[in-house]
Design a protein around this motif. Structure first.
Motif, PDB file in Angstrom:
ATOM      1  N   VAL A  71      53.031  31.028  33.109  1.00  0.00           N
ATOM      2  CA  VAL A  71      51.719  31.656  32.926  1.00  0.00           C
ATOM      3  C   VAL A  71      50.630  30.820  33.584  1.00  0.00           C
ATOM      4  O   VAL A  71      49.763  31.352  34.301  1.00  0.00           O
ATOM      5  CB  VAL A  71      51.419  31.905  31.429  1.00  0.00           C
ATOM      6  N   ALA A  72      50.659  29.510  33.369  1.00  0.00           N
ATOM      7  CA  ALA A  72      49.650  28.627  33.964  1.00  0.00           C
ATOM      8  C   ALA A  72      49.711  28.691  35.491  1.00  0.00           C
ATOM      9  O   ALA A  72      48.671  28.759  36.165  1.00  0.00           O
ATOM     10  CB  ALA A  72      49.851  27.197  33.481  1.00  0.00           C
ATOM     11  N   MET A  73      50.910  28.705  36.037  1.00  0.00           N
ATOM     12  CA  MET A  73      51.062  28.761  37.494  1.00  0.00           C
ATOM     13  C   MET A  73      50.551  30.091  38.040  1.00  0.00           C
ATOM     14  O   MET A  73      49.855  30.130  39.055  1.00  0.00           O
ATOM     15  CB  MET A  73      52.543  28.562  37.854  1.00  0.00           C
ATOM     16  N   LEU A  74      50.857  31.184  37.357  1.00  0.00           N
ATOM     17  CA  LEU A  74      50.399  32.492  37.828  1.00  0.00           C
ATOM     18  C   LEU A  74      48.885  32.632  37.717  1.00  0.00           C
ATOM     19  O   LEU A  74      48.241  33.205  38.607  1.00  0.00           O
ATOM     20  CB  LEU A  74      51.103  33.615  37.067  1.00  0.00           C
ATOM     21  N   LEU A 117      43.517  30.932  43.009  1.00  0.00           N
ATOM     22  CA  LEU A 117      43.567  30.544  44.420  1.00  0.00           C
ATOM     23  C   LEU A 117      43.312  31.739  45.342  1.00  0.00           C
ATOM     24  O   LEU A 117      42.794  31.588  46.446  1.00  0.00           O
ATOM     25  CB  LEU A 117      44.926  29.925  44.763  1.00  0.00           C
ATOM     26  N   LEU A 118      43.671  32.927  44.868  1.00  0.00           N
ATOM     27  CA  LEU A 118      43.490  34.141  45.656  1.00  0.00           C
ATOM     28  C   LEU A 118      42.203  34.882  45.294  1.00  0.00           C
ATOM     29  O   LEU A 118      42.010  36.028  45.701  1.00  0.00           O
ATOM     30  CB  LEU A 118      44.702  35.060  45.474  1.00  0.00           C
ATOM     31  N   ASP A 119      41.327  34.231  44.516  1.00  0.00           N
ATOM     32  CA  ASP A 119      40.069  34.827  44.052  1.00  0.00           C
ATOM     33  C   ASP A 119      40.311  36.161  43.356  1.00  0.00           C
ATOM     34  O   ASP A 119      39.542  37.110  43.499  1.00  0.00           O
ATOM     35  CB  ASP A 119      39.082  35.036  45.213  1.00  0.00           C
ATOM     36  N   ALA A 120      41.387  36.231  42.588  1.00  0.00           N
ATOM     37  CA  ALA A 120      41.755  37.488  41.931  1.00  0.00           C
ATOM     38  C   ALA A 120      41.603  37.430  40.415  1.00  0.00           C
ATOM     39  O   ALA A 120      41.887  38.408  39.744  1.00  0.00           O
ATOM     40  CB  ALA A 120      43.201  37.834  42.283  1.00  0.00           C
ATOM     41  N   GLU A 121      41.134  36.317  39.882  1.00  0.00           N
ATOM     42  CA  GLU A 121      41.090  36.179  38.424  1.00  0.00           C
ATOM     43  C   GLU A 121      40.095  37.108  37.746  1.00  0.00           C
ATOM     44  O   GLU A 121      40.204  37.380  36.560  1.00  0.00           O
ATOM     45  CB  GLU A 121      40.849  34.725  37.993  1.00  0.00           C
ATOM     46  N   LYS A 122      39.136  37.645  38.481  1.00  0.00           N
ATOM     47  CA  LYS A 122      38.151  38.555  37.884  1.00  0.00           C
ATOM     48  C   LYS A 122      38.547  40.027  38.013  1.00  0.00           C
ATOM     49  O   LYS A 122      37.875  40.904  37.508  1.00  0.00           O
ATOM     50  CB  LYS A 122      36.778  38.331  38.514  1.00  0.00           C
TER      51      LYS A 122
END
Length: 160
Positions: free
Chosen positions: A129-132, A138-143
């Motif tokens: 989970v932490a790695m994903l 890193l891909l600016d996809a967290e939002k």
């Protein structure tokens, strides 16, 4: 260091290709996208449900659920019915054709992942989970809002 970058990119590509292949297999077997199948499964599990209940259950927006129900209704897999006591309330109900479609649907990729992931030790689950989450950052996809569904959301998702 470049070797690790290439290895990471290859792993990401493999995941993306696995999702694409699973989605194509699902579309071939049922004519449905993963999002449509997930919603159909939820309707079947509940027997009947309001669109807002479905949206909450599958973690999709209300607009997305409305769109998916529209598609499933056109395909004859669900019906919308007015409530008996409150005629303003709309219920989504699976049809016999919808149940037949579920019976022939292959396992979805997230089912495979979930089954295997749950057998990992707690520390390894936390590490994955932490790695994903880090990869997402890193891909600016967290939002980006996303349901717990492996779905490419590509052109296949535009089926009727």
């Amino acid at each position: 260091m470049e070797h690790r970058t290439e290895a990471a990119l290859r792993a990401i590509r493999r995941i993306m290709r696995a999702a694409d292949q699973a989605e194509r297999q699902l579309v071939t077997a049922t004519g449905l996208t993963p999002s449509q199948l997930l919603l159909l499964q939820e309707v079947a599990r509940r027997g009947q449900a309001t669109p807002s209940t479905l949206a909450s259950a599958v973690q999709f927006s209300q607009a997305t659920v409305t769109n998916l129900v529209d598609r499933l209704e056109v395909l004859g897999l669900v019906e919308r019915r007015r409530g008996d006591q409150d005629r303003r309330q709309i219920w989504v109900v699976i049809t016999a054709k919808g149940r037949e479609t579920l019976a022939k649907a292959p396992d979805m990729l997230q089912d495979l992942f979930s089954g295997r992931f749950q057998h990992l030790p707690d520390w390894e689950q936390a590490m994955v989970v932490a790695m994903l989450e880090r990869l997402s950052a890193l891909l600016d996809a967290e939002k980006i809002d996303a349901a717990p569904l492996i779905d490419t959301g590509g052109p296949i998702d535009r089926l009727p």
